[in-house]
Design a protein around this motif. Sequence first.
Motif, mmCIF file in Angstrom:
data_model
loop_
_atom_site.group_PDB
_atom_site.id
_atom_site.type_symbol
_atom_site.label_atom_id
_atom_site.label_comp_id
_atom_site.label_asym_id
_atom_site.label_seq_id
_atom_site.Cartn_x
_atom_site.Cartn_y
_atom_site.Cartn_z
ATOM 1 N N ASN A 98 2.397 -9.216 -0.077
ATOM 2 C CA ASN A 98 2.104 -8.173 0.985
ATOM 3 C C ASN A 98 2.200 -8.542 2.522
ATOM 4 O O ASN A 98 1.439 -9.562 2.921
ATOM 5 C CB ASN A 98 0.580 -7.683 0.437
ATOM 6 C CG ASN A 98 0.353 -6.283 1.100
ATOM 7 O OD1 ASN A 98 0.973 -5.600 0.676
ATOM 8 N ND2 ASN A 98 -0.661 -6.438 1.762
ATOM 9 N N ARG A 111 0.890 -1.109 -0.317
ATOM 10 C CA ARG A 111 -0.073 -0.068 -0.033
ATOM 11 C C ARG A 111 0.737 1.384 -0.175
ATOM 12 O O ARG A 111 0.533 2.387 -0.312
ATOM 13 C CB ARG A 111 -1.064 -0.055 1.208
ATOM 14 C CG ARG A 111 -1.820 1.126 1.372
ATOM 15 C CD ARG A 111 -2.620 1.082 2.568
ATOM 16 N NE ARG A 111 -3.587 2.119 2.651
ATOM 17 C CZ ARG A 111 -4.259 2.353 3.710
ATOM 18 N NH1 ARG A 111 -4.413 1.413 4.575
ATOM 19 N NH2 ARG A 111 -5.096 3.384 3.593
ATOM 20 N N TYR A 112 2.128 1.290 0.585
ATOM 21 C CA TYR A 112 3.079 2.288 0.632
ATOM 22 C C TYR A 112 4.165 2.153 -0.013
ATOM 23 O O TYR A 112 5.178 3.192 0.116
ATOM 24 C CB TYR A 112 3.160 2.303 2.152
ATOM 25 C CG TYR A 112 2.093 2.500 3.130
ATOM 26 C CD1 TYR A 112 1.125 3.490 3.040
ATOM 27 C CD2 TYR A 112 1.762 1.553 3.911
ATOM 28 C CE1 TYR A 112 0.152 3.728 3.701
ATOM 29 C CE2 TYR A 112 0.503 1.665 4.765
ATOM 30 C CZ TYR A 112 -0.320 2.622 4.666
ATOM 31 O OH TYR A 112 -1.542 2.578 5.398
#
Length: 248
Positions: free
Chosen positions: A136, A117-118
Amino acid sequence: MKLNPFLSYKKADIVILDGRVGKDITDFFERMGIVVIKTRKHEGLYEAVSYHPDMILYPIDSNTVIVSPREYHYYKEILSPYKIKLLKGERELNRNYPDNIAYNVARVGNYCLHNFRYTDEKVKYYMEQLGMELINIKQGYSKCSISIISNKSIITSDKGIEKALKKTGIKILTIEPGHIKLPGLEYGFIGGSTGSVDNKYILFSGDYSSHPDKEKIDDFLNKNGKIPKILSNKKIIDIGSIIPLICI
């Protein structure tokens, strides 16, 4: 752009190190004929990790590096004489989590681990171009948390990473957290205090004899055909990983 595979069989020509490391560590690499490039402080990061190479940049192959936008021109000037390719990242780094983890991605064999996500978009793009399988995980400080022993073996203190990799066939030694210095914070991480520049040694930033899992670490390295090499007689410290590069 054509990418080169990681040439793990070839000794590194260059290492990128935390700009604060001592002469005992830099002398080791220079004796091996390896050029030492020291980082400068990234003003957007908090002090403890502000010089850490694994926070500032990500090597997408043995000769190509993605760098945070603020530091791009600095490293381009330093590395261009060595014909290292530099790419400017998309995400700038800021002090607090998760705005400081964009480049702290771990790569183990054909797997990349991060909180995607980052992750910097350019890092993710090139990993996909290389056919990497993206795993992830919640741990955004992925590279800090994983000592890469080989393409098929790691050491970590993170249970989430252990769980995420269990089905991949990668051998995992899970050690007790802590017992590694990181001035300004409670403790550092095993990935940030280790690295390699060839197929023979796993390099430790300092003495890890006081670590409660020292015997397990030594046994795991031996079983995976690696020899530990201590770079300093001071206590082991998180220096933001040892980043090796090859001039092609």
